[in-house]
Scaffold this motif. Structure first.
Motif, PDB file in Angstrom:
ATOM      1  N   SER A 182      -3.424 -12.901  -8.419  1.00  0.00           N
ATOM      2  CA  SER A 182      -2.560 -12.167  -7.492  1.00  0.00           C
ATOM      3  C   SER A 182      -3.301 -11.051  -6.792  1.00  0.00           C
ATOM      4  CB  SER A 182      -1.363 -11.591  -8.254  1.00  0.00           C
ATOM      5  OG  SER A 182      -0.578 -12.630  -8.787  1.00  0.00           O
ATOM      6  N   VAL A 183      -4.301 -10.459  -7.476  1.00  0.00           N
ATOM      7  CA  VAL A 183      -5.072  -9.377  -6.855  1.00  0.00           C
ATOM      8  C   VAL A 183      -5.807  -9.878  -5.617  1.00  0.00           C
ATOM      9  CG1 VAL A 183      -6.933  -7.718  -7.244  1.00  0.00           C
ATOM     10  CG2 VAL A 183      -5.328  -8.244  -9.092  1.00  0.00           C
ATOM     11  N   ALA A 184      -6.194 -11.169  -5.610  1.00  0.00           N
ATOM     12  CA  ALA A 184      -6.889 -11.719  -4.448  1.00  0.00           C
ATOM     13  C   ALA A 184      -5.992 -11.743  -3.216  1.00  0.00           C
ATOM     14  CB  ALA A 184      -7.387 -13.134  -4.762  1.00  0.00           C
ATOM     15  N   LEU A 185      -4.683 -11.711  -3.423  1.00  0.00           N
ATOM     16  CA  LEU A 185      -3.741 -11.713  -2.305  1.00  0.00           C
ATOM     17  C   LEU A 185      -3.421 -10.306  -1.817  1.00  0.00           C
ATOM     18  CD1 LEU A 185      -1.208 -14.395  -3.595  1.00  0.00           C
ATOM     19  CD2 LEU A 185      -3.097 -14.724  -2.000  1.00  0.00           C
ATOM     20  N   LEU A 186      -4.010  -9.299  -2.471  1.00  0.00           N
ATOM     21  CA  LEU A 186      -3.697  -7.917  -2.110  1.00  0.00           C
ATOM     22  C   LEU A 186      -4.008  -7.593  -0.651  1.00  0.00           C
ATOM     23  CD1 LEU A 186      -2.612  -5.253  -3.205  1.00  0.00           C
ATOM     24  CD2 LEU A 186      -4.917  -4.696  -3.976  1.00  0.00           C
ATOM     25  N   PRO A 187      -5.189  -7.955  -0.107  1.00  0.00           N
ATOM     26  CA  PRO A 187      -5.439  -7.660   1.317  1.00  0.00           C
ATOM     27  C   PRO A 187      -4.424  -8.319   2.241  1.00  0.00           C
ATOM     28  CG  PRO A 187      -7.477  -8.244   0.204  1.00  0.00           C
ATOM     29  CD  PRO A 187      -6.374  -8.563  -0.746  1.00  0.00           C
ATOM     30  N   LEU A 188      -4.074  -9.582   1.949  1.00  0.00           N
ATOM     31  CA  LEU A 188      -3.083 -10.273   2.776  1.00  0.00           C
ATOM     32  C   LEU A 188      -1.719  -9.612   2.659  1.00  0.00           C
ATOM     33  CD1 LEU A 188      -2.252 -12.675   4.563  1.00  0.00           C
ATOM     34  CD2 LEU A 188      -1.881 -13.996   2.468  1.00  0.00           C
ATOM     35  N   ALA A 189      -1.340  -9.219   1.429  1.00  0.00           N
ATOM     36  CA  ALA A 189      -0.043  -8.576   1.223  1.00  0.00           C
ATOM     37  C   ALA A 189       0.031  -7.247   1.963  1.00  0.00           C
ATOM     38  CB  ALA A 189       0.204  -8.380  -0.275  1.00  0.00           C
ATOM     39  N   ILE A 190      -1.058  -6.492   1.952  1.00  0.00           N
ATOM     40  CA  ILE A 190      -1.081  -5.213   2.685  1.00  0.00           C
ATOM     41  C   ILE A 190      -0.982  -5.456   4.186  1.00  0.00           C
ATOM     42  CG2 ILE A 190      -2.504  -3.211   3.244  1.00  0.00           C
ATOM     43  CD1 ILE A 190      -3.610  -3.310   0.411  1.00  0.00           C
ATOM     44  N   LEU A 228       0.179  -6.055 -12.638  1.00  0.00           N
ATOM     45  CA  LEU A 228       0.098  -6.167 -11.175  1.00  0.00           C
ATOM     46  C   LEU A 228       0.774  -4.992 -10.486  1.00  0.00           C
ATOM     47  CD1 LEU A 228      -1.206  -8.263  -9.316  1.00  0.00           C
ATOM     48  CD2 LEU A 228      -1.078  -8.942 -11.702  1.00  0.00           C
ATOM     49  N   ALA A 229       1.853  -4.473 -11.049  1.00  0.00           N
ATOM     50  CA  ALA A 229       2.517  -3.320 -10.443  1.00  0.00           C
ATOM     51  C   ALA A 229       1.580  -2.120 -10.426  1.00  0.00           C
ATOM     52  CB  ALA A 229       3.796  -2.986 -11.207  1.00  0.00           C
ATOM     53  N   ILE A 230       0.919  -1.861 -11.557  1.00  0.00           N
ATOM     54  CA  ILE A 230       0.010  -0.717 -11.635  1.00  0.00           C
ATOM     55  C   ILE A 230      -1.243  -0.958 -10.798  1.00  0.00           C
ATOM     56  CG2 ILE A 230      -1.438   0.629 -13.210  1.00  0.00           C
ATOM     57  CD1 ILE A 230       0.764   0.220 -15.322  1.00  0.00           C
ATOM     58  N   THR A 231      -1.722  -2.209 -10.764  1.00  0.00           N
ATOM     59  CA  THR A 231      -2.887  -2.529  -9.935  1.00  0.00           C
ATOM     60  C   THR A 231      -2.597  -2.277  -8.459  1.00  0.00           C
ATOM     61  OG1 THR A 231      -3.646  -4.203 -11.512  1.00  0.00           O
ATOM     62  CG2 THR A 231      -4.501  -4.347  -9.270  1.00  0.00           C
ATOM     63  N   ALA A 232      -1.421  -2.698  -7.992  1.00  0.00           N
ATOM     64  CA  ALA A 232      -1.048  -2.464  -6.592  1.00  0.00           C
ATOM     65  C   ALA A 232      -0.995  -0.978  -6.285  1.00  0.00           C
ATOM     66  CB  ALA A 232       0.296  -3.124  -6.294  1.00  0.00           C
ATOM     67  N   GLU A 233      -0.480  -0.189  -7.228  1.00  0.00           N
ATOM     68  CA  GLU A 233      -0.407   1.258  -7.034  1.00  0.00           C
ATOM     69  C   GLU A 233      -1.799   1.885  -7.055  1.00  0.00           C
ATOM     70  OE1 GLU A 233       3.852   1.355  -9.451  1.00  0.00           O
ATOM     71  OE2 GLU A 233       2.017   2.137 -10.360  1.00  0.00           O
ATOM     72  N   LEU A 234      -2.654   1.370  -7.937  1.00  0.00           N
ATOM     73  CA  LEU A 234      -3.990   1.934  -8.114  1.00  0.00           C
ATOM     74  C   LEU A 234      -4.896   1.624  -6.927  1.00  0.00           C
ATOM     75  CD1 LEU A 234      -5.730   3.466 -10.219  1.00  0.00           C
ATOM     76  CD2 LEU A 234      -6.378   1.241 -11.143  1.00  0.00           C
ATOM     77  N   VAL A 235      -4.823   0.381  -6.440  1.00  0.00           N
ATOM     78  CA  VAL A 235      -5.727  -0.054  -5.374  1.00  0.00           C
ATOM     79  C   VAL A 235      -5.197   0.326  -3.994  1.00  0.00           C
ATOM     80  CG1 VAL A 235      -6.822  -2.064  -4.300  1.00  0.00           C
ATOM     81  CG2 VAL A 235      -6.618  -1.938  -6.796  1.00  0.00           C
ATOM     82  N   ALA A 236      -3.900   0.115  -3.793  1.00  0.00           N
ATOM     83  CA  ALA A 236      -3.339   0.312  -2.457  1.00  0.00           C
ATOM     84  C   ALA A 236      -2.689   1.680  -2.271  1.00  0.00           C
ATOM     85  CB  ALA A 236      -2.315  -0.780  -2.153  1.00  0.00           C
ATOM     86  N   GLY A 237      -2.505   2.428  -3.358  1.00  0.00           N
ATOM     87  CA  GLY A 237      -1.897   3.745  -3.220  1.00  0.00           C
ATOM     88  C   GLY A 237      -0.392   3.720  -3.103  1.00  0.00           C
ATOM     89  N   VAL A 238       0.245   2.650  -3.583  1.00  0.00           N
ATOM     90  CA  VAL A 238       1.708   2.603  -3.591  1.00  0.00           C
ATOM     91  C   VAL A 238       2.206   3.587  -4.659  1.00  0.00           C
ATOM     92  CG1 VAL A 238       3.717   1.105  -3.898  1.00  0.00           C
ATOM     93  CG2 VAL A 238       1.623   0.200  -2.894  1.00  0.00           C
TER      94      VAL A 238
END
Length: 262
Positions: free
Chosen positions: A109-117, A195-205
């Motif tokens: 799921s982390v690989a989809l982070l740029p696309l999700a952003i 994944l919730a914490i990863t999204a917050e950590l990487v993307a600043g959510v």
């Protein structure tokens, strides 16, 4: 009485490992084995963690993290379990979807982070999407396996007594698949928090991940580790709550019956 003694024995058996870990955490930075400026000892982090419990902003971040986790996991439950039960019940549908499932399931799921952003922006919706995607697959696969592992003798016996397909599904198939669904839910829950914490950590959510990132950027390492400790305890609490709910809901199943002494 036996169940209470068993629970107490199992709980106290975990404490020696916890105490050893805390002792090592305290000693290694002070002895210079670990860099104390980057990894402060437990005696500095634990008071900071205790202080967080009275901090309103901390609980606000906990709420943001759990909100993304709960909504994403809820979406996965509503989509993956019915779909998995349907696929598992139909051999032709299983064959038609197997390649797609096996292709998409290993995608991190982390690989989809740029696309999700890019599509959803740095928002709660982006975090929910990542959590939902990560938790969808273990629930789907466990639902499929659960249906396919139903005892054919039990199913054929029900048919021989004239039980209809719908009744067989609710009385035979679903109870047989329930332990698989419970396992999938526990695995999905752990992935959802990650994944919730990863999204917050990487993307600043907003959430605990963002708070960890800000503490690290500001050099407040005692706060950073206190927040990391909080995330671990929250994950542990969620896992324990799900196990307790599983034991209660599946208390009729042989794997959850208490072994009683003669």
């Amino acid at each position: 009485m036996h169940a209470v003694v068993h629970t107490l024995r199992r709980t106290t058996a975990n404490w020696p490992g916890v105490l050893v870990a805390l002792a090592l955490w305290e000693l290694l930075p002070r002895l210079g084995v670990l860099p104390a400026e980057n990894i402060p000892p437990a005696s500095e982090v634990l008071p900071r963690f205790a202080g967080l419990l009275g901090d309103a902003s901390f609980w606000s971040n906990v709420g943001f993290t759990l909100q993304g986790w709960a909504i994403g996991l809820g979406i996965s439950i509503l989509l993956a379990i019915p779909l998995g039960l349907l696929i598992g019940s139909n051999v032709y549908l299983d064959r038609a979807t197997r390649a797609t499932v096996e292709f998409l399931r290993p995608v991190p799921s982390v690989a989809l982070l740029p696309l999700a952003i890019l599509v959803l922006g740095i928002s709660m919706d982006m975090k929910i999407f990542l959590v939902a995607f990560a938790t969808f697959w273990p629930l789907l696969v466990q639902a499929i396996y659960g249906v396919q592992d139903v005892d054919p003798v039990a199913r054929d016996t029900a048919r021989s007594f004239g039980v209809g397909r719908l009744a067989i599904f609710f009385r035979v198939t679903l109870p047989s698949a329930a332990p698989y669904l419970a396992t999938g839910l526990r695995v999905a829950s752990a992935l959802g928090i990650i994944l919730a914490i990863t999204a917050e950590l990487v993307a600043g959510v907003p959430g605990l991940g963002q708070a960890i990132l800000l503490a690290q950027s500001g050099g407040a390492y005692d706060l950073m580790y206190a927040l990391i400790l909080a995330t671990g305890l929250i994950s542990l609490w969620l896992s324990a709550a799900l196990r307790r709910a599983e034991r209660y809901a599946l208390r009729w199943h042989v794997s959850h019956r208490e072994v009683t002494s003669a």
